[in-house]
Design a protein around this motif. Structure first.
Motif, short mmCIF file in Angstrom:
data_model
loop_
_atom_site.label_atom_id
_atom_site.label_comp_id
_atom_site.label_asym_id
_atom_site.label_seq_id
_atom_site.Cartn_x
_atom_site.Cartn_y
_atom_site.Cartn_z
N TYR A 232 57.60 24.23 72.17
CA TYR A 232 57.88 23.03 72.98
C TYR A 232 57.77 21.77 72.12
O TYR A 232 58.60 20.88 72.20
CB TYR A 232 56.93 22.94 74.18
N TYR A 236 61.20 19.58 71.64
CA TYR A 236 61.29 18.37 72.47
C TYR A 236 60.61 17.15 71.87
O TYR A 236 60.40 16.16 72.55
CB TYR A 236 60.75 18.67 73.88
N ASP A 256 57.74 23.96 82.23
CA ASP A 256 58.07 22.78 81.41
C ASP A 256 57.04 21.68 81.62
O ASP A 256 56.56 21.07 80.66
CB ASP A 256 59.45 22.22 81.79
#
Ligand SMILES: [Fe+2]
Length: 302
Positions: A232, A236, A256
């Motif tokens: 992650y 991101y 998420d």
């Protein structure tokens, strides 16, 4: 390039990739960062009030960089780049080798005062290490920008760095230089301009295409080897509209939302660990060689 100089309409308006990151540091100054309070978002009122000034005060080169990024990062462009790069058939190399490869990236920065890409990666990792975080977190800091080798394949800056954003749905007005999206052909595609666009409420970011760049590329290179929290962070870390502004929650699923705590925890190390203190590469190398071999095979596909 001097700040007063008019940028050329080339694919490389920035004199170096750090210009984009320097701009982010101004837009998201450290006192409002998540570093002291890891899971608290930026004060939205303060951010809104300063929003216009960040844009007005940006260097012409940075402005031009965002103009190109927002103009050209269409849904179709993202699909084409994924097709072009995600077969991972360009190189076979280990992590340290990729760090040395990235280090061959030559830009206009002054070699006497500016540190290399490898120095920056080590600085980020060393700060994470000093703060007592787990080994996978340190390793994530070390490798998180290796996707910038896209530049060495001849990719334009606006297709390698820049804040990422979903394509195929409406653009958040919290994205910096939002007005430049008016020139993006997707702005004239009604199906791409609703709140969820081609996606559905809570569909999960796994199903959402973000603008193309070094985050997504590296994610695919390392996705079989690192824990989900690390993935992650890598995938991101440039998605500022989500991790600093809290936008696009409607596309996220429960996983998420939980995992974004880690993306926010990583952001201060990405933005604020660069200093002029040059790390001692030879001294640090044994520690990092061992850490790399703990998670990665000798060679990865790039
Ligand atoms: Fe990055």
């Amino acid at each position: 390039m001097a700040a007063t100089e008019t940028p050329s309409n080339s694919n490389a308006p920035l004199s170096n990739l750090e210009e984009w990151e320097d701009f982010l540091k101004v837009r998201y100054p450290e006192e409002t960062a998540a570093s002291s309070k890891p899971f608290q978002a930026t004060d939205p009122n303060k951010a809104k009030e300063q929003f216009r000034n960040y844009e007005a005060d940006a260097r012409p080169s940075v402005r031009e960089f965002y103009r190109l990024n927002h103009r050209h990062q269409t849904y179709d462009f993202v699909q084409a780049k994924k097709k072009e790069f995600l077969s991972l058939s360009r190189h076979k190399m280990g992590i340290w080798e990729a760090m040395e490869f990235l280090n061959t990236l030559v830009d206009d920065s002054d070699p006497d005062t500016d540190l290399s890409q490898l120095d920056h990666l080590l600085q980020t990792a060393e700060q994470i290490r000093r703060d007592g975080h787990p080994r996978w977190f340190i390793l994530t800091g070390l490798i998180h920008d290796l996707g910038k080798i896209l530049c060495l394949y001849g990719e334009p800056q606006w297709a390698v760095v820049g804040d990422t954003f979903p394509v195929g749905c409406g653009y958040s007005d919290k994205i910096v230089f939002h007005q430049f999206f008016a020139d993006n052909p997707d702005s004239r595609e009604p199906k791409y301009q609703t709140r969820t666009g081609i996606y559905s409420e809570g569909c999960g970011l796994e199903n959402v295409h973000l603008s193309w760049g070094h985050d997504e590329y590296l994610y695919h290179v390392v996705k079989d080897y690192l824990p989900p929290e690390a993935l992650y962070m890598i995938r991101y870390h440039s998605f500022y509209a989500a991790h600093r502004e809290g936008e696009y929650q409607h596309l996220m699923n429960g996983r998420d939302k939980k995992m974004f705590a880690w993306v926010r925890a990583f952001n201060p190390y990405d933005l604020y660990t660069k200093s002029h203190e040059r790390p001692n590469v030879e001294q640090l190398r044994p520690f990092y060689n061992e850490l790399i071999s703990e998670y990665f095979p000798t060679e990865l596909r790039w």
